[in-house]
Scaffold this motif. Structure first.
Motif, PDB file in Angstrom:
ATOM      1  N   GLU A   1       0.827  -1.219   0.000  1.00  0.00           N
ATOM      2  CA  GLU A   1       0.000   0.000   0.000  1.00  0.00           C
ATOM      3  C   GLU A   1       0.855   1.261   0.000  1.00  0.00           C
ATOM      4  OE1 GLU A   1      -2.428  -0.346   3.472  1.00  0.00           O
ATOM      5  OE2 GLU A   1      -3.552  -2.048   2.672  1.00  0.00           O
TER       6      GLU A   1
ATOM      7  N   GLU B   1       2.873   1.635  -3.325  1.00  0.00           N
ATOM      8  CA  GLU B   1       1.946   2.010  -4.393  1.00  0.00           C
ATOM      9  C   GLU B   1       1.558   3.481  -4.268  1.00  0.00           C
ATOM     10  OE1 GLU B   1      -2.621   1.173  -5.822  1.00  0.00           O
ATOM     11  OE2 GLU B   1      -1.529  -0.476  -4.882  1.00  0.00           O
ATOM     12  N   GLU B   2       1.253   3.923  -3.056  1.00  0.00           N
ATOM     13  CA  GLU B   2       0.897   5.321  -2.824  1.00  0.00           C
ATOM     14  C   GLU B   2       2.040   6.245  -3.257  1.00  0.00           C
ATOM     15  OE1 GLU B   2      -0.531   8.049   0.960  1.00  0.00           O
ATOM     16  OE2 GLU B   2       0.936   6.438   1.315  1.00  0.00           O
TER      17      GLU B   2
ATOM     18  N   ARG C   1       2.366   6.216  -7.155  1.00  0.00           N
ATOM     19  CA  ARG C   1       1.238   6.962  -7.745  1.00  0.00           C
ATOM     20  C   ARG C   1       1.372   8.462  -7.522  1.00  0.00           C
ATOM     21  NH1 ARG C   1      -3.083   4.046  -9.605  1.00  0.00           N
ATOM     22  NH2 ARG C   1      -3.299   1.898  -8.864  1.00  0.00           N
TER      23      ARG C   1
ATOM     24  N   VAL D   1       3.264   5.310 -16.982  1.00  0.00           N
ATOM     25  CA  VAL D   1       4.211   4.197 -16.886  1.00  0.00           C
ATOM     26  C   VAL D   1       5.229   4.243 -18.029  1.00  0.00           C
ATOM     27  CG1 VAL D   1       4.449   1.678 -16.945  1.00  0.00           C
ATOM     28  CG2 VAL D   1       2.630   2.728 -15.576  1.00  0.00           C
TER      29      VAL D   1
ATOM     30  N   ALA E   1       5.212  -1.888  -7.573  1.00  0.00           N
ATOM     31  CA  ALA E   1       5.239  -1.234  -8.887  1.00  0.00           C
ATOM     32  C   ALA E   1       4.798  -2.198  -9.983  1.00  0.00           C
ATOM     33  CB  ALA E   1       6.643  -0.705  -9.179  1.00  0.00           C
TER      34      ALA E   1
ATOM     35  N   GLN F   1       2.607  -4.444  -9.719  1.00  0.00           N
ATOM     36  CA  GLN F   1       1.150  -4.500  -9.641  1.00  0.00           C
ATOM     37  C   GLN F   1       0.492  -3.272 -10.262  1.00  0.00           C
ATOM     38  OE1 GLN F   1       0.635  -5.323  -5.345  1.00  0.00           O
ATOM     39  NE2 GLN F   1      -0.274  -7.259  -6.015  1.00  0.00           N
ATOM     40  N   LEU F   2       1.238  -2.174 -10.392  1.00  0.00           N
ATOM     41  CA  LEU F   2       0.710  -0.953 -11.010  1.00  0.00           C
ATOM     42  C   LEU F   2       0.898  -0.937 -12.521  1.00  0.00           C
ATOM     43  CD1 LEU F   2       1.934   1.747  -8.458  1.00  0.00           C
ATOM     44  CD2 LEU F   2      -0.420   0.978  -8.849  1.00  0.00           C
TER      45      LEU F   2
END
Length: 127
Positions: A22, A25-26, A29, A39, A62, A64-65
């Motif tokens: 989490e 990812e935050e 982003r 990306v 990353a 997963q993004l």
């Protein structure tokens, strides 16, 4: 279009896999949003983690993004006396039209204290 490096850091409350994912990812982003990046603008990202973080590779967040074809590397942060615990840092190499002085480096949670000179404070709406 120029190649630039943009930095980020976040501090975890605890070394738990889902929390790691989490927070990373935050951070990724927020770096993207603050600098108008997609990306495809990323050349590579180097992640470091302090030695007290072992629950997951930061690069997995990353992936997963959608960073499936961007080279990602994880490394161990230096163990310096009095350093901040549970910190993940990133240095991303990106293609952008932004001048170096206009890049926004993102430091979140406790990590905001690391480089107040580089980061711009992200405003949080009142609840």
């Amino acid at each position: 279009m120029s190649v630039r490096a943009v930095r980020g850091a976040t501090q975890l409350d605890e070394d738990v896999r889902e929390h790691m994912l989490e927070r990373v990812e935050e951070m990724v982003r927020d770096v993207m949003a603050a600098n108008g990046l997609e990306v495809d603008d990323f050349i590579s990202i180097i992640f470091t983690a302090t030695s007290d973080l072992v629950s997951e590779f930061p690069a997995y967040a990353a992936r997963q993004l959608g960073f499936s074809d961007v080279p990602l590397l994880c490394a161990r942060e230096l163990e310096i006396e009095r350093s901040m615990p549970r910190v993940v840092r990133m240095m991303a190499h990106v293609e952008t039209d932004l001048p170096r002085a206009d890049l926004t480096h993102v430091y979140l949670h406790g990590a905001a204290a690391l480089r107040r000179d580089l980061s711009r404070v992200r405003s949080v709406p009142d609840e």
